[in-house]
Structure formats: structure tokens, C-alpha cells
Design a protein around this motif. Structure first.
Motif, PDB file in Angstrom:
ATOM      1  N   THR A  85       7.181  11.571  15.541  1.00 44.09           N
ATOM      2  CA  THR A  85       7.967  12.514  16.457  1.00 44.09           C
ATOM      3  C   THR A  85       7.281  12.483  17.946  1.00 44.09           C
ATOM      4  O   THR A  85       7.725  12.882  18.695  1.00 44.09           O
ATOM      5  N   SER A  86       5.954  11.638  18.135  1.00 44.59           N
ATOM      6  CA  SER A  86       5.655  12.001  19.398  1.00 44.59           C
ATOM      7  C   SER A  86       5.108  10.736  19.965  1.00 44.59           C
ATOM      8  O   SER A  86       4.356  10.766  21.001  1.00 44.59           O
ATOM      9  N   LYS A  96      -8.303  16.018  17.670  1.00 38.32           N
ATOM     10  CA  LYS A  96      -8.068  17.088  18.494  1.00 38.32           C
ATOM     11  C   LYS A  96      -7.954  18.569  17.575  1.00 38.32           C
ATOM     12  O   LYS A  96      -8.492  19.368  17.884  1.00 38.32           O
ATOM     13  N   SER A 257      -2.111  31.577  17.346  1.00 40.12           N
ATOM     14  CA  SER A 257      -1.534  30.385  18.225  1.00 40.12           C
ATOM     15  C   SER A 257      -2.792  29.450  18.323  1.00 40.12           C
ATOM     16  O   SER A 257      -3.120  28.875  19.448  1.00 40.12           O
ATOM     17  N   PRO A 259      -4.599  25.965  18.088  1.00 37.92           N
ATOM     18  CA  PRO A 259      -3.860  24.630  17.994  1.00 37.92           C
ATOM     19  C   PRO A 259      -4.712  23.834  17.142  1.00 37.92           C
ATOM     20  O   PRO A 259      -5.158  22.678  17.670  1.00 37.92           O
ATOM     21  N   GLN A 263      -1.515  24.386  12.315  1.00 41.26           N
ATOM     22  CA  GLN A 263      -0.353  24.275  13.015  1.00 41.26           C
ATOM     23  C   GLN A 263       0.236  22.768  12.898  1.00 41.26           C
ATOM     24  O   GLN A 263       1.380  22.415  12.954  1.00 41.26           O
ATOM     25  N   LYS A 267       3.833  21.643  11.483  1.00 34.02           N
ATOM     26  CA  LYS A 267       4.977  20.945  12.247  1.00 34.02           C
ATOM     27  C   LYS A 267       5.216  19.645  11.611  1.00 34.02           C
ATOM     28  O   LYS A 267       6.360  18.936  11.666  1.00 34.02           O
TER      29      LYS A 267
ATOM     30  N   ASP B  58       5.541  23.756  22.254  1.00 29.73           N
ATOM     31  CA  ASP B  58       4.564  23.057  23.333  1.00 29.73           C
ATOM     32  C   ASP B  58       5.773  22.224  24.069  1.00 29.73           C
ATOM     33  O   ASP B  58       6.951  21.831  23.698  1.00 29.73           O
ATOM     34  N   ASP B  61       5.894  15.369  25.223  1.00 25.62           N
ATOM     35  CA  ASP B  61       5.438  14.424  26.102  1.00 25.62           C
ATOM     36  C   ASP B  61       5.813  14.311  27.656  1.00 25.62           C
ATOM     37  O   ASP B  61       5.570  13.343  28.382  1.00 25.62           O
ATOM     38  N   ASN B  68      11.264  13.994  22.772  1.00 27.45           N
ATOM     39  CA  ASN B  68       9.800  14.459  22.143  1.00 27.45           C
ATOM     40  C   ASN B  68       9.504  15.474  23.191  1.00 27.45           C
ATOM     41  O   ASN B  68       8.415  15.919  22.744  1.00 27.45           O
ATOM     42  N   GLU B 215      -2.380  20.555  25.138  1.00 27.36           N
ATOM     43  CA  GLU B 215      -1.369  20.121  24.213  1.00 27.36           C
ATOM     44  C   GLU B 215      -1.648  21.449  23.242  1.00 27.36           C
ATOM     45  O   GLU B 215      -2.443  21.663  22.882  1.00 27.36           O
ATOM     46  N   ASN B 216      -0.470  21.848  22.960  1.00 33.53           N
ATOM     47  CA  ASN B 216      -0.399  23.217  21.873  1.00 33.53           C
ATOM     48  C   ASN B 216      -1.099  24.428  22.285  1.00 33.53           C
ATOM     49  O   ASN B 216      -1.077  25.268  21.759  1.00 33.53           O
ATOM     50  N   GLU B 217      -1.597  24.345  23.691  1.00 35.24           N
ATOM     51  CA  GLU B 217      -1.959  25.567  24.206  1.00 35.24           C
ATOM     52  C   GLU B 217      -1.209  26.284  25.506  1.00 35.24           C
ATOM     53  O   GLU B 217      -0.870  27.158  25.408  1.00 35.24           O
ATOM     54  N   TYR B 218      -1.421  25.227  26.464  1.00 42.73           N
ATOM     55  CA  TYR B 218      -0.590  25.722  27.641  1.00 42.73           C
ATOM     56  C   TYR B 218      -0.172  24.753  28.495  1.00 42.73           C
ATOM     57  O   TYR B 218      -0.806  23.529  28.617  1.00 42.73           O
ATOM     58  N   LYS B 240       2.376  29.575  27.986  1.00 41.55           N
ATOM     59  CA  LYS B 240       1.491  29.830  26.979  1.00 41.55           C
ATOM     60  C   LYS B 240       2.025  29.506  25.741  1.00 41.55           C
ATOM     61  O   LYS B 240       2.995  30.440  25.385  1.00 41.55           O
ATOM     62  N   VAL B 241       1.481  28.672  24.755  1.00 44.10           N
ATOM     63  CA  VAL B 241       2.005  28.524  23.366  1.00 44.10           C
ATOM     64  C   VAL B 241       1.924  29.670  22.523  1.00 44.10           C
ATOM     65  O   VAL B 241       0.686  29.861  22.302  1.00 44.10           O
ATOM     66  N   PHE B 242       2.791  30.145  22.028  1.00 39.58           N
ATOM     67  CA  PHE B 242       2.664  31.339  20.880  1.00 39.58           C
ATOM     68  C   PHE B 242       3.513  30.658  19.725  1.00 39.58           C
ATOM     69  O   PHE B 242       4.437  30.436  19.796  1.00 39.58           O
TER      70      PHE B 242
END
Lengths: 312, 544
Positions: A85-86, A96, A257, A259, A263, A267, B58, B61, B68, B215-218, B240-242
């Protein structure tokens, strides 16, 4: 002991082999496969031509057995492939997320290591006293309240009402307090009960009676005879719980939330991102094996009988 | 032991007290929505204004040509030749354009003052480079602009021209879509000029540029200093990702975020949550309809291949009450699959009525008998039963399923409801292995031409399985293909009317409600605006 450790390490190989086969096969049995999911997400028309194009892009055009062996040989070269997907390297994504989860699990472990002995000693010092009552209540709640309920409750209380802890983000150490505590509570509760029972058991033990008879101070008897002996099984279980802490963060990561791995895998499963799911399952298997190893090493460190077992 | 314990306790309490202080300071900073001190030496005393917004996803890219990234985030940075706004095509990077009489050649006159965020100028050569990369990726065959493209050239530095193989009126709509026809600066391309394996830099001509991202944070965006248009009112914002809606709402109440903006890609507030925040005094905003929620009946399978069964099912649904109970006034009941405000869609359809009596009559006539003491009708020993497959994680779909189940019971129909995992459900619906399924239209700028094309394509959409049993489906498909090619507007409108009437007459797609985008903000924020179903424009946003 050394033999045992070497044996454990060697066992990793067949274990991972079996896990990899199961993981590889299971995710291919999910309803909706990777090609379909990718095409729907990209509005690609379901023509044979397009299907062939996507299959080839992902290397899914080959027979499953061939796919498996090429995946395994890549993994042996530490190449986990690219996410469907990315376009990102799976190894990077996993690393990470693993770091974030490990930080959270580490903070939870800190709560466990600090609170378990404190509460355990509190309650075992005077069984059925008020401190014991408090601890038992604490443990009952800790086991009964689901993690996400506790998470939301803490957010409402400390984040919204009292405004002393941040609700979102992970920039400062303050962000770790709520999720790590919520994650650790159920663990702490079971460990404290375990420690309490062990201590009460040991209090009745013959060696305690002798120590008291020898006139050794009560505090010393407690520390050296009761506490030490009671810690042993707890230390082992705490070690094993590392695996559960890392793999069990899905719910709490969603609430806060965070990361992390929880999570990532949620996904990945939704997107049928095979390379990510496969690598995740392998990683978790390794984490569990390592956690068990650590637990064994800890036990050996705490208990000389195990360490010296083979010589004796 | 006791001594050590007490020391430990004391340390803990001290740490707690310190933490408390730290938090209250941070808190007050966040609570004031966002103003931070400017560096000394700056003559202006005005502090930059930043806003924090909750996002359910998020940003991805940020590749403008692939799928994406989150569409709303791509839209901040990248612009197309034209945009779709206020119900029509408006100038974007092209200030004006000419269309040849045969409808084949489109000549775009690019803005001479359009610059990328790295200071380079937008040129026709650069536009060509973008088109090259998009066509090399070969992912957008479903768009007419890609399917009917003959060639494109840079006529001069600021003139770009496309030539189509056939006339195709919605070509500008396709070019206005957020992806893929958006422009990336030269610095973003890989050495070989491609973008489908990734981009090197995120450079666009849009009002915003990405300045900080974890990534996945903000993700933090600030104004693009080279932006050609009117500068936005705020200096920047952080998404901000929730991953959980309740947590996002708590963060709003704690003052950590300034806004929750729900759109197609990021949905954090349920209807109840939204209403309770409105009651609590936060500012609230609702958009015009952005797309249509519908239930699709698969007319290829029993018993829904029977026209009367479909019609009875639809007549038995009190959609007005369904929409009221699920959305509590936040969404309007849909009378047609396309909102009449959509281009070419105001064709005066009658819509479906609610009439249980008539529904019962239809089933009686059709031979479906309700025997005494039985709950459901039967015909030749077979029970009148249908299955509604839905995404169990989606609250709206779950409510629809439950309500519809009880609605059709009135006419002796047994609706089984089956909640599934998201991907499994989507794949089931697109492969036609369903009886009733939930779908949505794609919204502007894809409606109606792209969605209709998908309906007329085998397996192109769930609606295909609703319409494929149409008596003259080939004729329908031909009209769908012909309508966007009609150069004459009246002729086009007439064709669309026939197409939409044919869909309505088929009684197989049940429009339920027109989905809206919604936002809740702190009380010091105003100027929230809406656009396409999947974007979150922030140019007008102001903080007092």
C-alpha cells in the motif's frame, strides 16, 4: 543452564519455520485477497489484464509454494519486501512501529516492576488489614476493567476534567503515563495477587519458623526469607509477560492513537498487505521466544538453584 | 525497607507535582489555540497563527499521482489546471482555456505567476512532465481524460494543449479531480522522470507546503510563500492523527485540538457525538450534500431478480424516518441517486414513495403468500428472504441494516443481516456475491459521468449488479457512453435524463440520504468551508 539456553536458541529455527508457513498460508485464506483489495482501493477495473498486472507487481502470479520459498530466501537476507500500500520497506515500517510499541511496553514494565512489589508487600504484611483490602480491591478492578474502558476513563479524568495529562501525541514523557498504566494494570493485578499468595505461603514455611526461632529480626526474615523466595515465580511470569505486552497493545494503541505495531497490523490486515502481516507475525514470534528466554535467564539470576542446577 | 519506601513515595509525589506544573503550562499554551511567540528581531508583533486539527488518517506519502496519500492532504499542496468549486469548473493553474469546436482540443493558458514552493516557475514543459509520469503509471484508465487522451503538448512556455480521440465533455472534471492530474515541481521527479515508484521532494503550487511530518503522528503545513492566490488567513496548521473518535473528542474538550473536520476519508464523530458537541456550545458547520448513500439490490439473484419483490421492498422502507433516526436531521433524505445539485443531474425524477399497502399488494399478486400464523411470506414452499451484507465496523451501515430488517418484516419479508470485516465486505459487493449491499456515489467531480461509467462496466461497481438485468442494458450502456461525448449541452442533458429515469424505473438502487461533511471547532474559530467530499479547505479559516 548454558545447554538449556543453547537448546532454546536452536529451537528458534524450527519454531519460526512453522510460524512462517502458518502465517503465509493463513493470510491467503482470508476472504478478499491482496490483489482484489488493492484494485478496489485504486478503482482499477477488474479486467484479466489488470489482475495480471497487479499480481505481477506483487509477485503473486507464481504458485504459492514458489512465493513462499522466494519470500523465505529474501527474509534470510533480511529483505522483508515492500508494502503493497505504501511503497515503503516493510523492515523500516516494522522497526518504526516496534520502537513505539517497545517504548510503551517498556513504560508499562516500569509500572509493573515498581508497583508489583510495593502492593504485594503492602498486602502481605498484614493480611486482611486495610492495606490488603485496598490492594485486593485494586487487583479486582485491574483484572475486571477492560483496557479500553480504563483508557477512556483516564482520558476523561486526567485529560479532560483535571487537565493534568495530555490526551494525544507522544512527544513528552507525560504522554506515556496514561497508555502505559492502562496497559500494565491487568498485568500488575495478576502479579500482585501471585506475589501476595506466595508470600503468605512462605510465611507459613518451615524456614520462616526456624529463622524466627533463631531470633533474627522480623524485617530481615521478611526480606531474605519470605520476599526473596516469593519473588522467584513472579519474576519468571513478569519475564514471560514481555511478549504479551508487545503483542497486546492493539486496543490501547487505538485508544491513544499510538503509532505502534497494533496500529500497523490493523491497517495491514484491512489492506491485505501480505508482506507486512507476514513480517509482523514473524516478529511477534521472535519477541515471544526472546521473552521466554529472558524469563528463564531472570529466574536463573534470582535463583542460584537453577543457575547451578547442572553442577549440583 | 520502610525508609526506602517512604523515600520512593516522596520522590514519586515530587515528580507528580512537577508533572502537574508542566502540564498546566503546556495546557494553557494549547488552550489559547495555538498562538506561539515569534522570534525576537521581527518587527511585526503579530504572532503566527497555527491551528491543530484532528485527522482520522495519516497523510500518506504525498505523491500527487498515486493513491497512497490522503486526498485532502494532496489537495493542500498540489493543484490542477482547473478546480471544481461552487458547482462548476473554475480556473486553477490555467487562468483560461479554449475548447475547439469539435470538442477535441483543449488549450490551457497557464498562470504566469504560478510558482512552486521551491521558487521555480510553473511552465507548460513541467505540465507535460507531469502528464508523462501519470500516463506511464497507467493506473487511471477508468477516467475518461486518460482513456480518451490522444496526445498533449507544450505549445509555448505558458500554453498547454491536450487533444482527445473523441469529444468528452467531463474531461475538465477529470482534470479537476484531486488525483492524478495535479502538478509536481521538477525537483520532485525521479531521475527517469517517473513518479510511480515514489517522489524525491514534495513541491507543489498550492497554498500550503508540508514542513514537518512524523508518520502516523502528525503533519504540519505552513503557507507556501510563492502561492499565486490570496494567502490563507492562518499561518499554518497541524494535522494530528487520531485512531479513535472518542479520544479526538476528548482532545478537543481538553483544548489540545481546535477542530474536528469529518469528511469522506476521515470520520471521527458519530451523529450523537456531533450533536452533543453542538449542545456543549462548540462552533459547528455542515456542508451541502457531497455524495449519496444508497442500498443496492442485486437484481441478478433470487428473489431480487423479480421486479415486484424489489419494488415491494423499496415501498416498504420509510426512508424519511430511517434518515431521521440515523442522522437526526444532519443529512437529508435522498430522492435520487444523484443529488439534483450535481452537474447535469437536475432532471426532475419522481423518487420512490413509502407505501406498505401497495407493497403488500404487489407481493400478493406475485404469489408470495402469508400463511396464517407465519411471520414471512412463501411461494412454492420457499420463504421470502434476502440477506443484507454490511461492514460491521461502520455504525451507519449497521443501523441501516437493523432498521431495514424491521421495516421489511411489515410486508412479510425476512431480511437477514450479516456484518463482515471491511475488506471482505467490499470485495463481496464488487464481485456481485451479495443480495443487498451499502454503497455510496463518488461525489464531485466524478458524479455522474464516472460513476455511471462504472455502473455500465462489468464488475465496475456494485450498482452494475443492480442494473445488469435491465431489459435493454446494452442500450443503457451505450447512452452512458454517449452522454459525456455529446458536445451540445441540451442533448447531453436529455441523455442524462433518460439514463437516470432508466435507473429509477429499475427499482434496484435505493437512495437513502445525501452525505454531508461536518466540522466542530473551538469557539474562537470561524470561516470553516467545504468542498468536494474528500477535501478540507482551510484558506478561509480564521482564529480570533
Amino acid at each position: 543452564m548454558r545447554k538449556y539456553i543453547i537448546k532454546q536458541i536452536l529451537m528458534i529455527i524450527p519454531t519460526l519455520l512453522i510460524v512462517s508457513i502458518v502465517a503465509f498460508g493463513m493470510i491467503r485464506m482470508l476472504p478478499a485477497d491482496a490483489v482484489e483489495t488493492y484494485m478496489l482501493a485504486n478503482h482499477l477495473e477488474m479486467t484479466d489484464e489488470n489482475i495480471a498486472m497487479v499480481e505481477e507487481k506483487f509477485g503473486l502470479h507464481e504458485p504459492v509454494v514458489t512465493q513462499y520459498f522466494s519470500w523465505v530466501s529474501a527474509v534470510l537476507h533480511l529483505d522483508f519486501g515492500e508494502s503493497y500500500t505504501s511503497n515503503q520497506e516493510v523492515a523500516d515500517m516494522l522497526w518504526k512501529a516496534f520502537k513505539a510499541t517497545a517504548q510503551l511496553a517498556g513504560a508499562a514494565m516500569l509500572w509493573i516492576v515498581v508497583l508489583t512489589p510495593v502492593l504485594g508487600i503492602f498486602s502481605a504484611k498484614k493480611p486482611n488489614g486495610w492495606m490488603d483490602g485496598f490492594t485486593r480491591m485494586f487487583c479486582l478492578m485491574g483484572t475486571a476493567i477492560p483496557t479500553f474502558v480504563l483508557g477512556f476513563f483516564m482520558i476523561r479524568l486526567f485529560g479532560v476534567q483535571l487537565k493534568i495529562l495530555p490526551v494525544s501525541g507522544k512527544e513528552s514523557w507525560m504522554n506515556y503515563i496514561m497508555p502505559s498504566f492502562a496497559l500494565s494494570l491487568a498485568h500488575i493485578s495478576s502479579f500482585v495477587q501471585m506475589l501476595r499468595n506466595e508470600m503468605l505461603e512462605n510465611k507459613k514455611g518451615a524456614f520462616t519458623l526456624y529463622a524466627n526461632a533463631r531470633g533474627i529480626k522480623e524485617g530481615v526474615v521478611f526480606r531474605t526469607h519470605i520476599l526473596k523466595n516469593s519473588m522467584l515465580p513472579v519474576v519468571n511470569t513478569v519475564g514471560i509477560s514481555i511478549g504479551r505486552l508487545i503483542a497486546g497493545t492493539v486496543v490501547i494503541e487505538n485508544v491513544f492513537s499510538w503509532p505502534g505495531l497494533g496500529q500497523l497490523i490493523t491497517k495491514a490486515i484491512l489492506a491485505r498487505d501480505y508482506p507486512v502481516i507476514q513480517a509482523y507475525i514473524l516478529l511477534i514470534a521472535i519477541v515471544f521466544i526472546c521473552a521466554n528466554l529472558i524469563a528463564d535467564l531472570l529466574s536463573a539470576w534470582v535463583d542460584p538453584r537453577i543457575r547451578l542446577g547442572e553442577k549440583g | 525497607m520502610k525508609k526506602r519506601l517512604s523515600i520512593l513515595l516522596a520522590v514519586c509525589m515530587l515528580a507528580g507535582a512537577l508533572a502537574g506544573c508542566g502540564a498546566s503550562k503546556e495546557e494553557s499554551a494549547a488552550g489559547e489555540a495555538t498562538t506561539t511567540e515569534e522570534n525576537a528581531g521581527e518587527e511585526e508583533t503579530e504572532a503566527p497563527v497555527f491551528v491543530t486539527i484532528a485527522s482520522g488518517v495519516d497523510i500518506g506519502d504525498m505523491n500527487p499521482h498515486l493513491a497512497n496519500a490522503a486526498i485532502f492532504a494532496q489537495n493542500y499542496v498540489y493543484e490542477g489546471l482547473v478546480v471544481y468549486e461552487d458547482g462548476g469548473i473554475q480556473p486553477g493553474l490555467a487562468e483560461t482555456w479554449d475548447i475547439s469546436e469539435d470538442g477535441l482540443t483543449y488549450t490551457f493558458h497557464l498562470r504566469e505567476n504560478a510558482m512552486y514552493s521551491d521558487g521555480t516557475a510553473l511552465t507548460a514543459e513541467n505540465v507535460v512532465k507531469n502528464f508523462d509520469a501519470i500516463f506511464a503509471a497507467n493506473l487511471y484508465g477508468y477516467m475518461g481524460a486518460a482513456a480518451y487522451m490522444d496526445h498533449y503538448t507544450a505549445v509555448d512556455e505558458h500554453t498547454f494543449e491536450i487533444v482527445l480521440t473523441e469529444p468528452y465533455a467531463p474531461v475538465l472534471h477529470d482534470l479537476a479531480a484531486v488525483r492524478p492530474f495535479r502538478m509536481l515541481g521538477d525537483a520532485g521527479f525521479m531521475e527517469d522522470g517517473s513518479t510511480d515508484q515514489g517522489i524525491k521532494e514534495i513541491v507543489g503550487t498550492g497554498p500550503w507546503m508540508l514542513t514537518d511530518y512524523v508518520e502516523n503522528e502528525y503533519a504540519t503545513f505552513e503557507q507556501n510563500p510563492y502561492y499565486w492566490g490570496e494567502a490563507p488567513k492562518i499561518d499554518g496548521f497541524t494535522l494530528k492523527v487520531f485512531t479513535d473518535g472518542q479520544t479526538a473528542v476528548s482532545a478537543l474538550e481538553a483544548g489540545e485540538i481546535d477542530m474536528i473536520y469529518d469528511m469522506y476519508e476521515s470520520q471521527l464523530m458519530s451523529v450523537d457525538t456531533y450533536n452533543s458537541l453542538v449542545d456543549a456550545g462548540y462552533n459547528s458547520f455542515i456542508s451541502e450534500p457531497v455524495l449519496t448513500r444508497a442500498l443496492t439490490l442485486n437484481s441478478q439473484v433470487e428473489p431480487l431478480n423479480d421486479f415486484n419483490v424489489r419494488k415491494a421492498l423499496i415501498l416498504a422502507l420509510d426512508r424519511e424516518s430511517i434518515v431521521q433516526s440515523v442522522f437526526g436531521g444532519l443529512e437529508e433524505m435522498a430522492q435520487s441517486y444523484y443529488w439534483p445539485g450535481t452537474m447535469d443531474c437536475n432532471v426532475g425524477l419522481k423518487g420512490y414513495s413509502y407505501n406498505v399497502e401497495e407493497a403488500n399488494k404487489l407481493l400478493d399478486e406475485d404469489g408470495w403468500v402469508l400463511e396464517d400464523g407465519k411471520e414471512y411470506r412463501t411461494k412454492d414452499g420457499k420463504e421470502l428472504a434476502v440477506t443484507f451484507y454490511y461492514d460491521a465496523s461502520n455504525v451507519v451501515q449497521t443501523s441501516f441494516a437493523q432498521i431495514c430488517q424491521s421495516e421489511v418484516k411489515k410486508i412479510g419479508m425476512n431480511m437477514k443481516i450479516m456484518g463482515e470485516e471491511y475488506s471482505a465486505n467490499i470485495s463481496r459487493i464488487y464481485s456481485g456475491e451479495f443480495e443487498i449491499g451499502y454503497t455510496v456515489s463518488w461525489g464531485d467531480p466524478y458524479d455522474p459521468h464516472s460513476t455511471l461509467a462504472a455502473m455500465a462496466t462489468v464488475g465496475g461497481s456494485a450498482e452494475y449488479f443492480a442494473l445488469a438485468s435491465m431489459e435493454n442494458f446494452d442500450d443503457f450502456a451505450a447512452k452512458v457512453a454517449a452522454a459525456p461525448k455529446a458536445v451540445d449541452a441540451e442533448e447531453r442533458q436529455a441523455l442524462y435524463k433518460e439514463i437516470m429515469q432508466a435507473i429509477e424505473d429499475e427499482y434496484s438502487i435505493i437512495p437513502i440520504s445525501y452525505q454531508t461533511n461536518r466540522a466542530i471547532t473551538q469557539t474562537n474559530i470561524s470561516g470553516v468551508t467545504f468542498g468536494l467530499s474528500n477535501i478540507m479547505p482551510l484558506n478561509e479559516l480564521t482564529v480570533e
